[in-house]
Structure formats: structure tokens, C-alpha cells
Design a protein around this motif. Sequence first.
Motif, PDB file in Angstrom:
ATOM      1  N   ARG A 230      -0.340   8.828   8.755  1.00 30.03           N
ATOM      2  CA  ARG A 230      -1.709   9.211   8.419  1.00 30.03           C
ATOM      3  C   ARG A 230      -2.097   8.681   7.035  1.00 30.03           C
ATOM      4  O   ARG A 230      -3.202   8.186   6.834  1.00 30.03           O
ATOM      5  N   ASP A 231      -1.180   8.776   6.101  1.00 27.60           N
ATOM      6  CA  ASP A 231      -1.455   8.252   4.754  1.00 27.60           C
ATOM      7  C   ASP A 231      -1.647   6.738   4.775  1.00 27.60           C
ATOM      8  O   ASP A 231      -2.480   6.192   4.045  1.00 27.60           O
TER       9      ASP A 231
ATOM     10  N   SER B  25      -5.206   5.838   6.492  1.00 27.64           N
ATOM     11  CA  SER B  25      -6.394   6.621   6.122  1.00 27.64           C
ATOM     12  C   SER B  25      -7.576   5.689   5.866  1.00 27.64           C
ATOM     13  O   SER B  25      -7.430   4.601   5.306  1.00 27.64           O
TER      14      SER B  25
ATOM     15  N   ASP C 269      -7.206   8.605  14.982  1.00 27.24           N
ATOM     16  CA  ASP C 269      -6.633   9.929  14.698  1.00 27.24           C
ATOM     17  C   ASP C 269      -5.109   9.819  14.683  1.00 27.24           C
ATOM     18  O   ASP C 269      -4.517   9.108  15.523  1.00 27.24           O
TER      19      ASP C 269
END
Length: 552
Positions: free
Chosen positions: A283-284, A287, A293
Motif C-alpha cells: 500500500r505504501d 499510494s 485498492d
Amino acid sequence: MAFMWPRKLTQEVLSNVLRSTECEVFNKLQKELDDSFTVFYSRPWLGLKSDGEEIDGECDFVIAHPDLGLLALEVKGGAISYSPADDRWTTKDRWGFTHHIKNPIGQARASKHQILDKLRISTHWKPRRIRARHGVVLPHSDMPGRDLGADMPLRLFCFREAFERNLQGWVLSRYGDGHETGGNEMPLGQDGIRALEKILAYPFQLHVPLGRVLSDDDRAIQLLTQQQFHILRSMECIQRVAVQGAAGTGKTVLAVEEARHCARAGMRTLYTCFNRALAGHVRDRVSGIEGLDVFNFHELCVRFSGMAGIPVPSGVPDDLLFSKVYPEILVQALELLPDLRYDAIIIDEGQDFEPLWWSAIDLALNPAGPGVLRVFFDSNQRVYSAAGGLPGDVMLIPIRLTRNLRNTHRIHDIVQRYYNGYAIESIGPEGIATEWIKADAADTLRGQLSSRVSALIRLEKVPPEDIAVLFEHDGVKEIIAGGKTIGKYDQTSCDRSRRGAIIVDTIRRFKGLESLVVVLVVTPSLIRNDELMYVATSRARTHLIFVGHSGV
């Protein structure tokens, strides 16, 4: 036989045709001089002129004797010529080619004075006047009938006949008997020999921080990893594909890149996996990419059930909650909110997905959309049987990753002890040897761990965030590293990694992640667990350290 520095010539020197004459002289000096002589070959030096300008040079041979002193020799092969009209020296080789050379007498004389200057300032030398001479060896030239110049009497030269028949006799004659200086010279002595060895043959080893070595290896690995991206383009026209590979073959890198690609192509995309820390890490990394998602599977279930207003049952045992209840409420949420479905779903570490989860994943795909499904899973049949649990339609076109891109060769060799599947080739750098640190008691282990990690950071310049200390389970972790620091350095869990803090966590929570350095605390039960050993050892990119009881 003379004592030689170096003890023997390297193959590089022996094979260099430009040094063939020097090699000939080296062998002759070694053979003919007795063991009271010490001979230094090819000694470079750096000196200063009177105005402070640096000058450098090299002495072909320095001969030292405790009683006689030192003798600086220059060697010139071929047919030597000197033209006083333009003050030019040349030599003609065996093939008839002429080469310009420096004045050999000037070279020998300069080397003698530079070595004497360095000897005078040496802390290993008691200043005194010693005998110091210079000379030139011309092993291929016949002796002429007269001196070669006012500063070049014949006694300075060792010509062919003396070289072939009595080299030691010429060396002794070149030293002379000392009468020409009034006999006021003192012996070089054994302390002088040792001082010359410190100046001309001093061994040293400069410390290169391990962090620099590991960084170099890591850069090579990162470059190799990107070479696999072509695999993604080869499956663009296929809806459902399974990509299998052993640990280190780049599955996560490819999964993340495929997720980026699908989102940037306008597809509503989901990247999902089992491990929460891995999902947070990905996710990092992605981003800011619109339409992408990133959730681990259970985060996805909780998020969608909350959006659909479906409560998560309480009082359900964890194993039942995670394996059955969560996927069921995800199915219910998708039936209530079909607009939540995705055009593309990328599943990483697919071997961890349980049978009921696949039904929920299928329902999470938009039936009116592209229907892209990518499943990346581990091919290790020794610890996983995931291939049998994957949907049959994604296995119709399996793609195999056959190159280990994460680990060095040395780490790859250890990981392979816990792998059973199709052959995997390691193409990364060789890497440094694995470390084994013995610690037979908990207190000793704690101290050894703290000491080694502190040394990695303080002496070897490895950033704390590039070190992961892994344990079999929380119980062992609390006993050995239950505080907030290791040594003087902060520690954190893998799902809260931050700059300046060492990652300290269990192997299972670190699954899917990787680190420049992994320190693995080993126990007898861990050694017997093939899955955990496979996961743990493969997390290290460039250096793997084991700490534990000598029995394991």
C-alpha cells in the motif's frame, strides 16, 4: 636462497611480456643469493622535491643485507643505447622494435635516496649512517671496453657475462668493502631489515563496511528483478493466469507491477494477499495510484461488510472466523453492493488462500468487466500444496518463474534445502558467507544478538531499518527481545516499520516481506519446521545470520 618479497611472482607478472627480464632477474637473485639477503621486487615510492612537488617512481629491486647495507637496482632488457646528443635512452627488443626508456642510472640513484629518506623518518629505525649503493642490471648486454660516462663507470653495471656466471659476486663487489667511505658506516642490522620490510612490504587490510558490500549486492539484485517485467506483457490477452515460483523469484514484484498496470489502464483493481504487513508495505509503495485498492484478504472482508452494514459475529473462534466467517460475510456484502466489484484482482501469496476464499474472490470480480485474475503462488511442494486448491481455470495457463532474483547465491543455496519443486536458478551476486553465532542460554543469546546487531549498525554501517530479527513465535521473541530496543537501537514490528528502527517480529508475520539483512533466532523446534525455515531463510536479500544453540 634469498628471502624474497613477494615470496613468488604472480601469474599476472609471469605472463606479462614486458616484465620477462625482471622475472629472469628475480629467479636468478632468489637462487644465487644466500639466505642472509632479503630482496624486494618492484617497490613503488612517492617522494617530494625541494619545492614540495610530489614525485613518484619505482625501484625494480632493493637488496638488503644486515652487514652490507642496501643496494637499489634497476633492470633493463634488450639492446641498450644512449644518445648524448639528445640525452635519450632506448632499448631494442628481440623483435627489432625500439622503445624509449628512462635513464636507468638516474632511476636507481633516485630510488636509493628516496628509500634512505623514508628509512630516516621511520619509527622502526634508529638513525645511523649505513652503506647504500645503486646499480643497473643489463642481463642481455655485453660489457663494453670502457666506462659509459663520467657518472656511469662500468662497476655500476651487471652485464650479461656477470649475470649468467656470477651474479652474487657482482652484488658483493657492488657493495664494496667500505674503504672508500673511510669505514665509518654502520651495519644495516636486523632492525634495519625489519624497518625496510615495514616501508617496502608492509601488509595491510583496509576495512570496507559490510553495509557497503551488501548495498552493492542489493543494487545488482534490484536490476535483475526488473528484467522479469516482460512476463507480464506476455499474458496481457489472457483473463485468468496462475504464476508460480519459489521464494525470491519476484512474485510480489510482478504482482505489484501488474496491479499498477491494470489500474493505470483504467481498470478498478484490487491487490490482495494473506499477510497484513505485506499488504501495508505494498500500500505504501503504490499510494497515489487512482483505481488501485490494497487490502489483505481479511481487511477486504471487514471493509466491505462494514460498507454493507453486516456485523462481524462475536465469540467465534479465530480459526473458524478467518477461514469461514469472513469469506461468507464478504459474499453477502458483494451481493448487497455489486458495484464494489473489481475489473482486475491480483492475488499475491496465493498458496495461503483457503478453499472458501476463492468463491468470494470470484464474486468480487465484475462479470461485465475485463475479468482479469492473476494468482501468484509459491511452487514449493515440500511445504505447500496450493496448486491443488487453486481454481482450475487459472491453472489452465500456468506460468513458471525459474530464476531467484532476491537472494545471493549463498543464501539461495540454504533456501534450497527446504525447497522441493521444479528447478530454480540463482542469478544474483555470489554474496558473503552466512554467519552462525552460537548461544547456548537465553541470556547469552540475548547478549550475542544485541552485540551483533549493534556491530552491524555501528561498525558495518548497515541502516537499522535494513535489519530484520525474526523469531519462531511470540513466546521466544518476548524472552529474547521483549523490550523496546536491541542494544541502543529502537525496534518495531514489521507492520510498523520506520526509518531508524530494527524490525523485530515473528517469521509468519514477516512472510512475503524481505530485508537486506535477516538475523534468525533458531530453536530445535524451528529447525524441524520446514515451512518456517523456508520462509525465514528466503527473506534475506544479501546477508543471513543464524543465532542459536550449538545443537541446532
